[in-house]
Design a protein around this motif. Structure first.
Motif, PDB file in Angstrom:
ATOM      1  N   ASN A  84      -9.962  79.586  27.878  1.00 12.56           N
ATOM      2  CA  ASN A  84      -8.948  79.061  26.959  1.00 12.56           C
ATOM      3  C   ASN A  84      -7.786  80.030  26.763  1.00 12.56           C
ATOM      4  O   ASN A  84      -6.657  79.608  26.507  1.00 12.56           O
ATOM      5  CB  ASN A  84      -9.577  78.733  25.601  1.00 12.56           C
ATOM      6  N   PHE A 115      -3.912  79.130  27.060  1.00  5.09           N
ATOM      7  CA  PHE A 115      -3.413  79.196  25.691  1.00  5.09           C
ATOM      8  C   PHE A 115      -1.928  78.849  25.570  1.00  5.09           C
ATOM      9  O   PHE A 115      -1.524  78.181  24.607  1.00  5.09           O
ATOM     10  CB  PHE A 115      -3.690  80.589  25.119  1.00  5.09           C
ATOM     11  N   TRP A 133      -1.078  75.367  24.532  1.00  9.36           N
ATOM     12  CA  TRP A 133      -1.469  74.862  23.221  1.00  9.36           C
ATOM     13  C   TRP A 133      -0.239  74.699  22.335  1.00  9.36           C
ATOM     14  O   TRP A 133       0.743  75.435  22.448  1.00  9.36           O
ATOM     15  CB  TRP A 133      -2.445  75.820  22.545  1.00  9.36           C
ATOM     16  N   TRP A 145       1.232  77.929  20.097  1.00 11.48           N
ATOM     17  CA  TRP A 145       0.200  78.948  20.317  1.00 11.48           C
ATOM     18  C   TRP A 145       0.565  80.307  19.723  1.00 11.48           C
ATOM     19  O   TRP A 145      -0.312  81.050  19.236  1.00 11.48           O
ATOM     20  CB  TRP A 145      -0.100  79.079  21.808  1.00 11.48           C
TER      21      TRP A 145
END
Length: 201
Positions: free
Chosen positions: A109, A113, A116, A119
Motif C-alpha cells: 500500500n 499510496f 490515495w 494522501w
C-alpha cells in the motif's frame, strides 16, 4: 473513554485472515498500542466491486479472524458514510480527540499510496507504520513516498528512539517494520475458494 494509543487497520477484509491478525499482534507489541481497530470499508475506492462480498459478511469474517481482546472490529466508515482514509481519519480525530491514532499499512500500500485521496494529508494527520510484505520491501523503501518523507522516517533504536513512543510522535512520521512478512493475502484466499468450489461442482 480514557485516552488510548490505537492502531488503525483499514481495508475491505474480503475476507479477513491471519495476515491481518499477524500485523495487528506485531503492532500491539512493537508500538505498545492499547488497541487495534479494524476499519471494515464499505467499498475500497481503489478496488473493483466485482468479487466483493457483502458488507455484513466481511464484517463477520473480521470478527472471526481477530480472536484477540485488543483487536476491535469497527463499522465506523459505514456509519460515517466514507471509504476514503483521509476523511475517515479526520472524522475519527474529531469523534475521539482524546486518543492517539497510528495508521497501519502494508508495504504494498505504501507503493500505491500516491493514488490515495489526499494522501499527503494522511501523512500529516497521523504517524504511519508500514509492515513488510513479500516482494515489496525494495519498492516501498525506494518509492516516491519513502523518498519524499525520508527525513521523517523513524528507525528503531536510532538515537535512543524506541518505537514504543512512535504513536505519540507528531506527524509526519513513519516507520518500517521488516519482521512482519506474511504470505497470506485476501486475494489468494478468494482464488483458492473459487478453485475449490469449481473442483467440487
Amino acid at each position: 473513554m480514557p485516552a488510548l494509543k490505537i492502531g488503525l487497520l483499514g481495508g475491505s477484509f474480503n475476507p479477513a485472515h491471519d495476515g491481518h491478525r499477524h500485523i495487528s499482534l506485531t503492532a500491539l507489541k512493537v508500538l505498545a498500542l492499547d488497541q487495534i481497530w479494524w476499519l471494515v470499508s464499505p467499498q475500497n475506492p481503489l478496488k473493483s466491486e466485482t468479487g466483493m462480498a457483502e458488507y455484513d459478511e466481511r464484517l463477520a469474517s473480521a470478527k472471526e479472524a481477530a480472536r484477540h481482546p485488543k483487536i476491535k472490529i469497527s463499522d465506523f466508515e459505514n456509519r460515517a458514510g466514507t471509504s476514503q482514509t483521509a476523511k475517515t481519519i479526520a472524522a475519527l480525530k474529531v469523534t475521539y480527540p482524546q486518543h492517539k491514532f497510528v495508521w497501519l499499512m502494508g508495504a504494498d500500500n505504501l507503493v500505491q499510496f500516491p493514488h490515495w485521496y489526499r494522501w499527503e494529508s494522511i501523512m500529516n494527520q497521523v504517524p504511519i507504520a508500514v509492515f513488510n510484505r513479500p516482494g515489496y520491501r525494495y519498492k516501498a523503501l525506494n518509492g516516491m513516498v519513502a523518498q519524499k518523507y525520508k527525513e521523517n522516517r523513524v528507525l528503531a533504536n536510532s538515537a535512543g528512539i524506541s518505537l514504543r513512543a512512535f504513536p505519540t510522535m507528531k506527524p509526519p512520521a513513519w516507520t518500517y517494520l521488516p519482521q512482519t512478512a506474511h504470505k497470506v493475502s485476501s486475494t489468494e484466499i478468494r482464488n483458492y475458494r473459487d478453485t475449490a468450489g469449481k473442483a467440487c461442482s
